[in-house]
Design a protein around this motif. Sequence first.
Motif, short mmCIF file in Angstrom:
data_model
loop_
_atom_site.label_atom_id
_atom_site.label_comp_id
_atom_site.label_asym_id
_atom_site.label_seq_id
_atom_site.Cartn_x
_atom_site.Cartn_y
_atom_site.Cartn_z
N PRO A 178 0.75 -1.39 -0.06
CA PRO A 178 -0.03 0.10 0.11
C PRO A 178 0.91 1.30 0.10
CG PRO A 178 -0.94 -1.54 1.50
CD PRO A 178 0.38 -2.08 1.13
N GLU A 179 1.79 1.29 0.70
CA GLU A 179 2.77 2.34 0.73
C GLU A 179 3.39 2.88 -0.56
OE1 GLU A 179 5.66 2.23 3.86
OE2 GLU A 179 4.35 1.75 5.26
N LEU A 180 3.90 1.83 -1.17
CA LEU A 180 4.50 1.89 -2.69
C LEU A 180 3.49 2.42 -3.53
CD1 LEU A 180 7.09 -0.82 -2.89
CD2 LEU A 180 7.41 1.54 -2.02
N LEU A 181 2.35 1.71 -3.41
CA LEU A 181 1.28 2.31 -4.41
C LEU A 181 0.89 3.59 -4.23
CD1 LEU A 181 -0.80 1.46 -6.50
CD2 LEU A 181 -2.37 0.67 -4.77
N LYS A 182 0.71 4.11 -3.14
CA LYS A 182 0.58 5.52 -2.62
C LYS A 182 1.68 6.30 -3.25
CE LYS A 182 -0.08 8.50 1.21
NZ LYS A 182 -0.06 8.75 2.92
N THR A 183 2.79 5.90 -3.05
CA THR A 183 4.03 6.84 -3.57
C THR A 183 3.75 6.97 -5.20
OG1 THR A 183 5.24 6.01 -1.97
CG2 THR A 183 6.38 6.96 -3.95
N VAL A 184 3.29 5.98 -5.76
CA VAL A 184 3.28 5.93 -7.24
C VAL A 184 2.15 7.08 -7.45
CG1 VAL A 184 2.41 4.61 -9.31
CG2 VAL A 184 4.05 3.42 -7.74
N LEU A 185 1.16 6.94 -6.88
CA LEU A 185 -0.26 7.75 -7.26
C LEU A 185 0.26 9.25 -6.79
CD1 LEU A 185 -3.02 5.52 -5.91
CD2 LEU A 185 -2.28 5.85 -8.39
N GLU A 186 1.11 9.24 -5.74
CA GLU A 186 1.59 10.70 -5.46
C GLU A 186 2.42 11.36 -6.33
OE1 GLU A 186 3.19 10.18 -1.64
OE2 GLU A 186 1.47 10.63 -0.32
N ALA A 187 3.15 10.48 -6.96
CA ALA A 187 4.37 11.07 -8.15
C ALA A 187 3.51 11.60 -9.40
CB ALA A 187 5.27 9.87 -8.53
N VAL A 188 2.50 10.67 -9.69
CA VAL A 188 1.44 10.80 -10.70
C VAL A 188 0.77 12.16 -10.62
CG1 VAL A 188 -0.59 10.22 -12.02
CG2 VAL A 188 0.92 8.45 -11.36
N GLN A 189 0.40 12.54 -9.32
CA GLN A 189 -0.35 13.76 -9.26
C GLN A 189 0.78 14.96 -9.13
OE1 GLN A 189 -1.77 14.38 -5.14
NE2 GLN A 189 -3.42 15.47 -5.72
N ALA A 190 1.79 14.92 -8.76
CA ALA A 190 2.80 15.89 -8.79
C ALA A 190 3.26 16.15 -9.99
CB ALA A 190 4.05 15.36 -7.74
N ALA A 191 3.22 15.06 -10.79
CA ALA A 191 3.88 15.40 -12.25
C ALA A 191 2.60 16.19 -13.01
CB ALA A 191 4.39 14.16 -12.73
N VAL A 192 1.41 15.83 -12.80
CA VAL A 192 0.19 16.18 -13.61
C VAL A 192 0.21 17.75 -13.07
CG1 VAL A 192 -2.18 16.11 -13.84
CG2 VAL A 192 -0.63 14.20 -13.94
N LEU A 193 0.49 18.12 -11.93
CA LEU A 193 0.01 19.24 -11.25
C LEU A 193 1.21 20.13 -12.09
CD1 LEU A 193 -0.87 18.88 -7.51
CD2 LEU A 193 -2.19 19.58 -9.68
N ALA A 194 2.55 19.84 -11.89
CA ALA A 194 3.73 20.61 -12.51
C ALA A 194 3.52 20.75 -14.03
CB ALA A 194 5.07 19.66 -12.32
N GLY A 195 2.81 19.68 -14.64
CA GLY A 195 2.71 20.13 -16.15
C GLY A 195 1.57 21.13 -16.30
N ALA A 196 0.57 21.24 -15.46
CA ALA A 196 -0.55 21.91 -15.57
C ALA A 196 -0.16 23.31 -15.15
CB ALA A 196 -1.81 21.72 -14.58
N ALA A 197 0.80 23.44 -14.28
CA ALA A 197 1.40 24.81 -13.87
C ALA A 197 2.14 25.22 -15.04
CB ALA A 197 2.24 24.63 -12.73
N ALA A 198 2.88 24.36 -15.82
CA ALA A 198 3.53 24.99 -16.88
C ALA A 198 2.78 25.30 -18.07
CB ALA A 198 4.65 23.82 -17.37
#
Length: 225
Positions: A178-198
């Motif tokens: 569960p911890e690693l799955l959460k990390t994967v999803l958090e990384a997805v969210q961070a990358a999408v938000l960074a792309g949106a900000a750009a």
Amino acid sequence: MAASAIEKQPTGCITLLTADGHELLVDKEMLCSSSKFFAGMLTACDTTRLHVEESRDCMEPVLAAMRGSPPAATYDTRSTGCWAVYKKVLVVADKYDMSLVKERVEKWLVSRCLRGRMRSPGFKFQEVAEGFEWLSICQKFDLKDLGWYCAYDLGTQLAGGAWGHRPVHESLEGVSCPELLKTVLEAVQAAVLAGAAAGAPGNRAPLAAGNGPGDAAEPGPAHDA
């Protein structure tokens, strides 16, 4: 057997006889303190030599790690061969119950994940198949710190579309922690938000610039704080 290193063996040493016929001298005390498997075997019988199923090329990096030194073949931090050597060391360390060796390998590999090295142009760990293989290894051997970096790297690739047309649930079905799955999803969210900000949703450009999960721009494993 003809005259060999066994007959000249220093006091307090054990000779490991490898599957390909080589003899490796190792300090008995160090071997027992590093491996519960060998400690139990040497307690049960009085011997100066032991047969192992592995070859010399496989055992030598394990013995180097047991002595506290990264294997010579791993000094190039950007080499995919470095990870291949450590993969073999982890398998052998798990087989012979060498917890300290596994801890050292994880520490050395984490150092190779820092400062964006996992996504550098000259390092091929960003390949999805290899990333998932290492995430599986981290789950199997309970390498939580290294698993965090592997999971974060895979998440940023998912956000960038690197997984092609494979459904997300199929890509993640092997992630049982569960911890690693959460990390994967958090990384997805961070990358999408960074792309949106750009101004380009899903754009990975901000991450590709060299900011790995261990940099100031990204949160690290919780216990690193």
